[in-house]
Structures are given as C-alpha cells and as structure tokens.
Design a protein around this motif. Structure first.
Motif, PDB file in Angstrom:
ATOM      1  N   HIS A  96       0.817  -1.222   0.000  1.00 42.52           N
ATOM      2  CA  HIS A  96       0.000   0.000   0.000  1.00 42.52           C
ATOM      3  C   HIS A  96       0.849   1.270   0.000  1.00 42.52           C
ATOM      4  CE1 HIS A  96       0.737   0.269   4.356  1.00 42.52           C
ATOM      5  NE2 HIS A  96       0.297   1.507   4.260  1.00 42.52           N
ATOM      6  N   GLN A  97       2.091   1.190   0.470  1.00 39.26           N
ATOM      7  CA  GLN A  97       3.018   2.334   0.459  1.00 39.26           C
ATOM      8  C   GLN A  97       4.427   1.789   0.502  1.00 39.26           C
ATOM      9  OE1 GLN A  97       0.790   5.645   3.151  1.00 39.26           O
ATOM     10  NE2 GLN A  97       2.970   5.968   2.943  1.00 39.26           N
ATOM     11  N   GLY A  98       5.395   2.666   0.333  1.00 45.12           N
ATOM     12  CA  GLY A  98       6.796   2.246   0.397  1.00 45.12           C
ATOM     13  C   GLY A  98       7.169   1.643   1.740  1.00 45.12           C
ATOM     14  N   ARG A  99       6.658   2.231   2.804  1.00 46.65           N
ATOM     15  CA  ARG A  99       7.070   1.767   4.133  1.00 46.65           C
ATOM     16  C   ARG A  99       6.596   0.354   4.420  1.00 46.65           C
ATOM     17  NH1 ARG A  99       4.837   6.740   7.120  1.00 46.65           N
ATOM     18  NH2 ARG A  99       5.489   7.558   5.107  1.00 46.65           N
ATOM     19  N   ALA A 100       5.519  -0.058   3.777  1.00 45.12           N
ATOM     20  CA  ALA A 100       5.053  -1.433   3.949  1.00 45.12           C
ATOM     21  C   ALA A 100       6.032  -2.386   3.266  1.00 45.12           C
ATOM     22  CB  ALA A 100       3.652  -1.582   3.367  1.00 45.12           C
TER      23      ALA A 100
ATOM     24  N   HIS B 107      20.450   5.591   5.681  1.00 42.90           N
ATOM     25  CA  HIS B 107      19.165   4.908   5.822  1.00 42.90           C
ATOM     26  C   HIS B 107      18.025   5.906   5.786  1.00 42.90           C
ATOM     27  CE1 HIS B 107      20.452   0.848   6.832  1.00 42.90           C
ATOM     28  NE2 HIS B 107      21.447   1.384   7.481  1.00 42.90           N
ATOM     29  N   PHE B 108      16.988   5.589   5.041  1.00 40.87           N
ATOM     30  CA  PHE B 108      15.778   6.403   5.118  1.00 40.87           C
ATOM     31  C   PHE B 108      14.970   5.946   6.339  1.00 40.87           C
ATOM     32  CE2 PHE B 108      11.374   7.495   4.151  1.00 40.87           C
ATOM     33  CZ  PHE B 108      11.535   8.857   4.085  1.00 40.87           C
ATOM     34  N   ASP B 109      14.234   6.888   6.924  1.00 42.14           N
ATOM     35  CA  ASP B 109      13.534   6.671   8.206  1.00 42.14           C
ATOM     36  C   ASP B 109      12.726   5.380   8.271  1.00 42.14           C
ATOM     37  OD1 ASP B 109      13.986   9.233   7.259  1.00 42.14           O
ATOM     38  OD2 ASP B 109      12.486  10.164   8.547  1.00 42.14           O
TER      39      ASP B 109
ATOM     40  N   CYS C 123      19.704   9.243  -2.620  1.00 42.50           N
ATOM     41  CA  CYS C 123      19.848   9.285  -1.169  1.00 42.50           C
ATOM     42  C   CYS C 123      18.956  10.411  -0.623  1.00 42.50           C
ATOM     43  CB  CYS C 123      21.316   9.512  -0.825  1.00 42.50           C
ATOM     44  SG  CYS C 123      21.667   9.384   0.920  1.00 42.50           S
ATOM     45  N   ASN C 124      17.830  10.027  -0.072  1.00 46.03           N
ATOM     46  CA  ASN C 124      16.814  11.000   0.334  1.00 46.03           C
ATOM     47  C   ASN C 124      17.338  11.971   1.388  1.00 46.03           C
ATOM     48  OD1 ASN C 124      14.520  12.365   1.161  1.00 46.03           O
ATOM     49  ND2 ASN C 124      13.234  10.569   1.258  1.00 46.03           N
ATOM     50  N   ASN C 125      17.986  11.421   2.405  1.00 46.04           N
ATOM     51  CA  ASN C 125      18.275  12.230   3.586  1.00 46.04           C
ATOM     52  C   ASN C 125      19.367  13.277   3.401  1.00 46.04           C
ATOM     53  OD1 ASN C 125      16.240  11.028   4.930  1.00 46.04           O
ATOM     54  ND2 ASN C 125      17.504   9.930   6.397  1.00 46.04           N
TER      55      ASN C 125
ATOM     56  N   MET D 128      18.012  -2.630  -2.285  1.00 47.79           N
ATOM     57  CA  MET D 128      17.919  -1.233  -2.686  1.00 47.79           C
ATOM     58  C   MET D 128      16.569  -0.640  -2.288  1.00 47.79           C
ATOM     59  SD  MET D 128      19.039   0.149  -6.423  1.00 47.79           S
ATOM     60  CE  MET D 128      20.798  -0.007  -6.413  1.00 47.79           C
ATOM     61  N   ASP D 129      16.623   0.597  -1.770  1.00 47.38           N
ATOM     62  CA  ASP D 129      15.415   1.367  -1.479  1.00 47.38           C
ATOM     63  C   ASP D 129      15.343   2.388  -2.611  1.00 47.38           C
ATOM     64  OD1 ASP D 129      13.406   2.910  -0.456  1.00 47.38           O
ATOM     65  OD2 ASP D 129      14.287   3.180   1.524  1.00 47.38           O
ATOM     66  N   SER D 130      14.396   2.202  -3.537  1.00 45.27           N
ATOM     67  CA  SER D 130      14.531   2.874  -4.826  1.00 45.27           C
ATOM     68  C   SER D 130      13.366   3.791  -5.186  1.00 45.27           C
ATOM     69  CB  SER D 130      14.707   1.820  -5.910  1.00 45.27           C
ATOM     70  OG  SER D 130      13.604   0.948  -5.933  1.00 45.27           O
ATOM     71  N   ALA D 131      12.923   4.583  -4.207  1.00 42.69           N
ATOM     72  CA  ALA D 131      11.796   5.489  -4.446  1.00 42.69           C
ATOM     73  C   ALA D 131      12.034   6.403  -5.642  1.00 42.69           C
ATOM     74  CB  ALA D 131      11.535   6.322  -3.190  1.00 42.69           C
ATOM     75  N   ARG D 132      13.304   6.803  -5.848  1.00 47.76           N
ATOM     76  CA  ARG D 132      13.603   7.765  -6.927  1.00 47.76           C
ATOM     77  C   ARG D 132      14.557   7.150  -7.934  1.00 47.76           C
ATOM     78  NH1 ARG D 132      13.063  10.019  -2.052  1.00 47.76           N
ATOM     79  NH2 ARG D 132      11.402  11.561  -1.788  1.00 47.76           N
ATOM     80  N   LEU D 133      14.213   5.979  -8.398  1.00 50.84           N
ATOM     81  CA  LEU D 133      15.076   5.200  -9.277  1.00 50.84           C
ATOM     82  C   LEU D 133      15.340   5.898 -10.610  1.00 50.84           C
ATOM     83  CD1 LEU D 133      13.065   3.589 -11.558  1.00 50.84           C
ATOM     84  CD2 LEU D 133      12.381   2.472  -9.449  1.00 50.84           C
TER      85      LEU D 133
ATOM     86  N   MET E  17      10.193   0.058  -3.357  1.00 53.17           N
ATOM     87  CA  MET E  17       9.957   1.366  -3.964  1.00 53.17           C
ATOM     88  C   MET E  17       8.707   1.993  -3.373  1.00 53.17           C
ATOM     89  SD  MET E  17       9.043   2.406  -7.869  1.00 53.17           S
ATOM     90  CE  MET E  17       9.136   4.141  -8.356  1.00 53.17           C
ATOM     91  N   SER E  18       8.816   3.241  -2.958  1.00 56.64           N
ATOM     92  CA  SER E  18       7.630   4.021  -2.656  1.00 56.64           C
ATOM     93  C   SER E  18       7.159   4.606  -3.975  1.00 56.64           C
ATOM     94  CB  SER E  18       7.959   5.150  -1.675  1.00 56.64           C
ATOM     95  OG  SER E  18       6.903   6.095  -1.690  1.00 56.64           O
ATOM     96  N   SER E  19       6.021   4.155  -4.479  1.00 53.33           N
ATOM     97  CA  SER E  19       5.604   4.656  -5.792  1.00 53.33           C
ATOM     98  C   SER E  19       5.039   6.070  -5.713  1.00 53.33           C
ATOM     99  CB  SER E  19       4.612   3.700  -6.454  1.00 53.33           C
ATOM    100  OG  SER E  19       3.561   3.398  -5.596  1.00 53.33           O
ATOM    101  N   LYS E  20       4.993   6.620  -4.482  1.00 49.32           N
ATOM    102  CA  LYS E  20       4.544   7.997  -4.314  1.00 49.32           C
ATOM    103  C   LYS E  20       5.572   8.996  -4.846  1.00 49.32           C
ATOM    104  CE  LYS E  20       2.335   8.861  -0.472  1.00 49.32           C
ATOM    105  NZ  LYS E  20       1.998   8.935   0.987  1.00 49.32           N
ATOM    106  N   LYS E  21       6.754   8.523  -5.201  1.00 44.76           N
ATOM    107  CA  LYS E  21       7.760   9.408  -5.789  1.00 44.76           C
ATOM    108  C   LYS E  21       7.843   9.117  -7.286  1.00 44.76           C
ATOM    109  CE  LYS E  21       8.820   9.509  -1.255  1.00 44.76           C
ATOM    110  NZ  LYS E  21       8.909   8.420  -0.293  1.00 44.76           N
ATOM    111  N   ASP E  22       8.804   8.292  -7.696  1.00 45.76           N
ATOM    112  CA  ASP E  22       8.979   8.075  -9.126  1.00 45.76           C
ATOM    113  C   ASP E  22       7.937   7.137  -9.752  1.00 45.76           C
ATOM    114  OD1 ASP E  22      10.920   9.876  -9.677  1.00 45.76           O
ATOM    115  OD2 ASP E  22      12.585   8.468  -9.785  1.00 45.76           O
TER     116      ASP E  22
HETATM  117  C1  LIG Z   1       9.165   7.953   0.880  1.00 43.76           C
HETATM  118  C2  LIG Z   1      10.201   6.950   1.072  1.00 43.76           C
HETATM  119  C3  LIG Z   1       9.927   5.735   1.719  1.00 43.76           C
HETATM  120  C4  LIG Z   1       8.595   5.441   2.351  1.00 43.76           C
HETATM  121  O1  LIG Z   1       7.596   5.386   1.430  1.00 43.76           O
HETATM  122  P1  LIG Z   1       6.052   5.744   1.746  1.00 43.76           P
HETATM  123  O2  LIG Z   1       5.392   5.499   0.443  1.00 43.76           O
HETATM  124  O3  LIG Z   1       6.023   7.168   2.187  1.00 43.76           O
HETATM  125  O4  LIG Z   1       5.601   4.821   2.811  1.00 43.76           O
HETATM  126  C5  LIG Z   1      10.955   4.811   1.818  1.00 43.76           C
HETATM  127  N1  LIG Z   1      12.173   5.068   1.328  1.00 43.76           N
HETATM  128  C6  LIG Z   1      12.479   6.216   0.705  1.00 43.76           C
HETATM  129  C7  LIG Z   1      13.859   6.432   0.160  1.00 43.76           C
HETATM  130  C8  LIG Z   1      11.512   7.191   0.541  1.00 43.76           C
HETATM  131  O5  LIG Z   1      11.814   8.341  -0.051  1.00 43.76           O
END
Ligand SMILES: *Cc1c(COP(=O)(O)O)cnc(C)c1O
Length: 460
Positions: A98-102, A123-125, A185-187, A214-219, A254-259
């Motif tokens: 449902h979200q990236g954090r899941a 590390h992202f939060d 790298c988000n942070n 890989m944590d790839s929200a912005r791949l 991947m958090s699809s809320k970004k890319d």
């Molecule tokens: C936003 C983000 C997440 C978490 O994703 P959500 O969709 O907000 O739960 C995890 N990792 C990174 C790098 C992010 O930017």
C-alpha cells in the motif's frame, strides 16, 4: 533541442490555490505552533513540504484508471503492473504494497537481523525504523562529501564509502546482515549514487556473502544523474540504466509515491523466488492478497503507466532541470544551498543563512516559518528538530550535522513561476536575515525521532 526548454506538457485541468495576507498567515502559524506539518494545506500557496504522493498524473494515467480491474485475485491490473515493473527493474517477482514503508517493513522482516548491522549509504527513516524494531542496528556509510551540509561539488554525494566499508568488512563481516543502498539518497537532498559505486558495493558484499538490497523510491532520477554525470552512460536508455542498477542487488523496495508518478502505493521486487514467497506471506497478513497488496486495481494501473512515463528522457530532463532552476535562482540571490541540487528538492543551509541563531534554537525551522510567513510557501526542516537526538544515558540533546530547510518540488505540479515566488521571497528574507531570532521547542511527542511531525514551537 533548441527552444524546447519549457515543460514537456501543457495543462488540461487546474486546481485553484489560495492567495492569503501576511496577517492571515501569521495567525495560521500561531495556531500551528510554528510547525509546517500542522498547517492546513488550503492555507498554503506553494506546497513544498514533500514530493511524496503529490505528483500530477497524466491523461494516460487517468484513463488507465478507468480500466482498473478490482478482482480480489489475479486482476488484469496486477499483471499490467507486474509487466511494467519487470521492465524497469529487470527482476521477475513483483509484490505490490500500500506504500513504500510497507515494502520496507517486509524487507526489514526478511533482511534485518537482531543484534546485527544493516549498512546503508544513509538509511531512510522507514527502513531504519523497521530494522530497529527488529533489533537490528542501522549504520550510515555515506562518503564524507555527502555527509554534511557541504557545498563542495561531488557528482554522486549518495555514494557509499567503499574503503571504509572494505575495512569494516575485513573484521566484522559476520555481524553485517545486509547492505541497503537508497537511490537517490533522500536524507542528504536526493543525491545520486553512481553505477560504479553500486557495482563496487555489490562486488565487495559478494565476497562475504552479504545480500545487497535497494530502497529505490527515486530510481529514475538516479538513472538520469548516471546518464548525465557518469562516463559511459551518455547514450544509454534510462530503462537500461535502471535495469543495470538493479542487476547488482537481490531485492528492492519502492515508494511509488515518488517516481511512480502516482499518489499512493509501493512495490517489493526481487529476483529470489524464496524471498518472494516469504514476502507474499507477509503481504497477505499485513497488506492484502499477493496480486493487490493493499492497492486498488485502478491505482495499480496508474502506477503501471507512471513507471513508464517517469523513465521518459524528456520528462526527466524537465524534472531535474526544474529543481536545478530553483537552486540557481537561489544562488543568484546569495542564499546558501547544498550543492549540487539533488533530484527532488533544494536544501538551504540553515546555519549559514542565520549564523546568529544557534542550533538549539532551530535556525532551519525558523527559516521554514519565515518563508511561510513571507510568501505562503511551505517547506520543511531537516535539521535540529527532525534529526536531533537525546543521549540514552544522560538525556542530553545531540545535534545533527545536517541543518537545513528542504524545499521539495512536486512532479509536474508547479511551473517555474511558482519557483520564482520561492526564490524572490527567500532572497528578500536573506536581505533582512539579521533581524531574525531563534525558536524554542515547547511540545514534543514521546518518540524523539518522530517529533518533527507534531512538535510545537514559540518564537524567541
Ligand atoms: C518515501 C520513502 C519511503 C517510504 O515510502 P512511503 O510510500 O512514504 O511509505 C521509503 N524510502 C524512501 C527512500 C523514501 O523516499
């Protein structure tokens, strides 16, 4: 392409935003205890608090939504999403969440081991939090250039410090359960990781049998930086770059809320069939059945299209250069920013902006308040409030190295005119920067690492 420097889209539907007076915004600030998270969105003129879930969808995505198949199991929407993700990630197994954090939760459940280290660039939060809950110890191994509010140019400030990692593994490899690379790298401001660094990290980890993930929200943003900054990739199609990035890792979230260019959703993607089956079990318990994982069919369809659009070169050129445009405007006005600008926003150096405000009086938070007060622009503090810690023994405050205000740019939402408003307002604040004093924290929740979401402040 000569003259083709404007947005690669035109506007078909508009959402009005409210213009307000300074007196009104001062009232709003007071009610929100000077915390931008507690403002009502309708009182914001240009909203730059995050780039997460705020993208504008295309006509293709909106029409794909009409084709959403809401079947519980085996829906057509899932198979369209699966095929689209396979093409981007080059991996066979796709579990929506449902979200990236899941997805991070599933990844941490599988890879984070109690008492062991999870090494990351930064590390992202959400992965960090989930790993800590598992009793795992997250460590940041980002290169020096990327660690602090550093204005020196480095093309890949998200890189892992390979010599440091090699040295650590020589003696403590058996204590490392996984290496996680966050792209971008988000942070530290959406700073990219080079292909060479991903490859080297993976090679090193393989010598010790440590999985790389890989944590790839912005791949796609990372892939664009590789294409434009790393030798040998100038002519490589973006999807080939993303597939090579993922070829060095076992699993990705991947958090699809970004890319993803959608407003909700996440992905857990792997090449390991066993890991996939374990992820399926966790998804069924926490998210939903394997073929929807907490997403509606229509949202999966919008994401299937979004993943393709985000890898379009004309889109990425616009995207990365719009963020750079804001950075350049701010520099012209003397505003100290972290350079180079990253993929999703501009970070203003709070300490340099307000040298008279000590870190325990929250200089970057003060800047967030000033920017909203001045122009109705909402940014967010990434500094003393968000990353301040308490010593577990003495209870004393520990202040972070990074002390910034983050201005995020939503994808396909604002025009450069909106960014001009931000630059103009910050330039004006900079002119009278001597007149500002700090802030005092008057409320914080019980969990220090989450306090910025609910904190309350007073102006000094
Ligand atoms: C936003 C983000 C997440 C978490 O994703 P959500 O969709 O907000 O739960 C995890 N990792 C990174 C790098 C992010 O930017």
């Amino acid at each position: 392409m000569k003259y083709m420097t404007a947005e690669p889209f035109r506007i078909k539907m508009v959402e009005p935003i409210k213009k307000t007076t300074k007196a009104y915004r001062q009232e709003c600030l007071k009610k929100a205890q000077y915390n931008s998270f507690r403002l009502r969105a309708e009182d914001v003129y240009v909203d730059c608090i995050t780039d997460s879930g705020t993208s504008a969808m295309s006509q293709e995505q909106w029409s794909a939504m009409m084709l959403g198949d809401e079947s519980y199991a085996g829906s057509r929407s899932f198979y369209r999403l699966e095929a689209s993700a396979q093409e981007i990630f080059g991996m066979p197994y796709v579990q929506p969440t449902h979200q990236g954090r899941a997805a991070d939760y599933i990844m941490a459940s599988i890879y984070a081991k109690p008492g062991m280290y999870a090494i990351g660039n930064m590390h992202f939060d959400t992965f960090r939090g989930n790993a800590e809950v598992m009793g795992c110890i997250p460590l940041d191994f980002c290169i020096m250039e990327g660690q602090k509010a550093n204005q020196d140019y480095h093309p890949f400030k998200g890189n892992i410090d390979i010599p440091r990692l090699a040295k650590m593994l020589e003696t403590e490899a058996e204590k490392v359960c996984c290496i996680i690379i966050t792209v971008t790298c988000n942070n530290n401001g959406g700073q990219p990781v080079s292909m060479e660094n991903i490859r080297e990290t993976s090679k090193l980890a393989a010598q010790y049998g440590i999985p790389v993930i890989m944590d790839s929200a912005r791949l796609a943003e990372n892939a664009y930086f590789i294409r434009t900054r790393e030798a040998g990739y100038e002519n490589t199609p973006i999807k080939e770059i993303t597939r090579e990035m993922f070829s060095y890792v076992e699993t990705a979230t991947m958090s699809s809320k970004k890319d993803g260019l959608v407003n909700i959703g996440g992905l857990f993607v792997t090449r390991n069939e066993n890991i996939y089956h374990r992820a399926n079990q966790l998804a069924i318990v926490h998210e939903g059945f394997i073929t929807y994982g907490g997403m509606s069919g229509r949202d999966m369809d919008a994401l299937a299209v979004g993943l393709q659009e985000v890898t379009d070169l004309a889109y990425l050129e616009y995207r990365i250069n719009q963020v750079k445009y804001l950075g350049d405007k701010l520099k012209e006005k003397g505003v100290p920013i972290i350079e180079p600008t990253g993929g999703h926003g501009v970070y203003v150096d709070g300490r340099k902006f307000f040298p008279q405000i000590p870190q325990h009086e929250f200089p970057s938070q003060r800047l967030v308040v000033a920017l909203y007060e001045e122009a109705g622009v909402r940014a967010v503090e990434i500094g003393a409030c968000a990353f301040g810690k308490k010593d577990p023994v003495t209870g004393e405050d520990i202040w972070p190295e990074l002390e910034t205000m983050r201005i995020c740019v939503s994808r396909r939402v604002y025009t450069n005119n909106h960014l001009d408003v931000i630059a103009q307002a910050l330039g004006d604040i900079y002119q009278k920067r001597d007149t500002y004093k700090g802030m005092r924290l008057v409320y914080e929740g019980p969990i220090t690492s989450l306090r910025h979401f609910t904190a309350g402040f007073e102006l000094l």
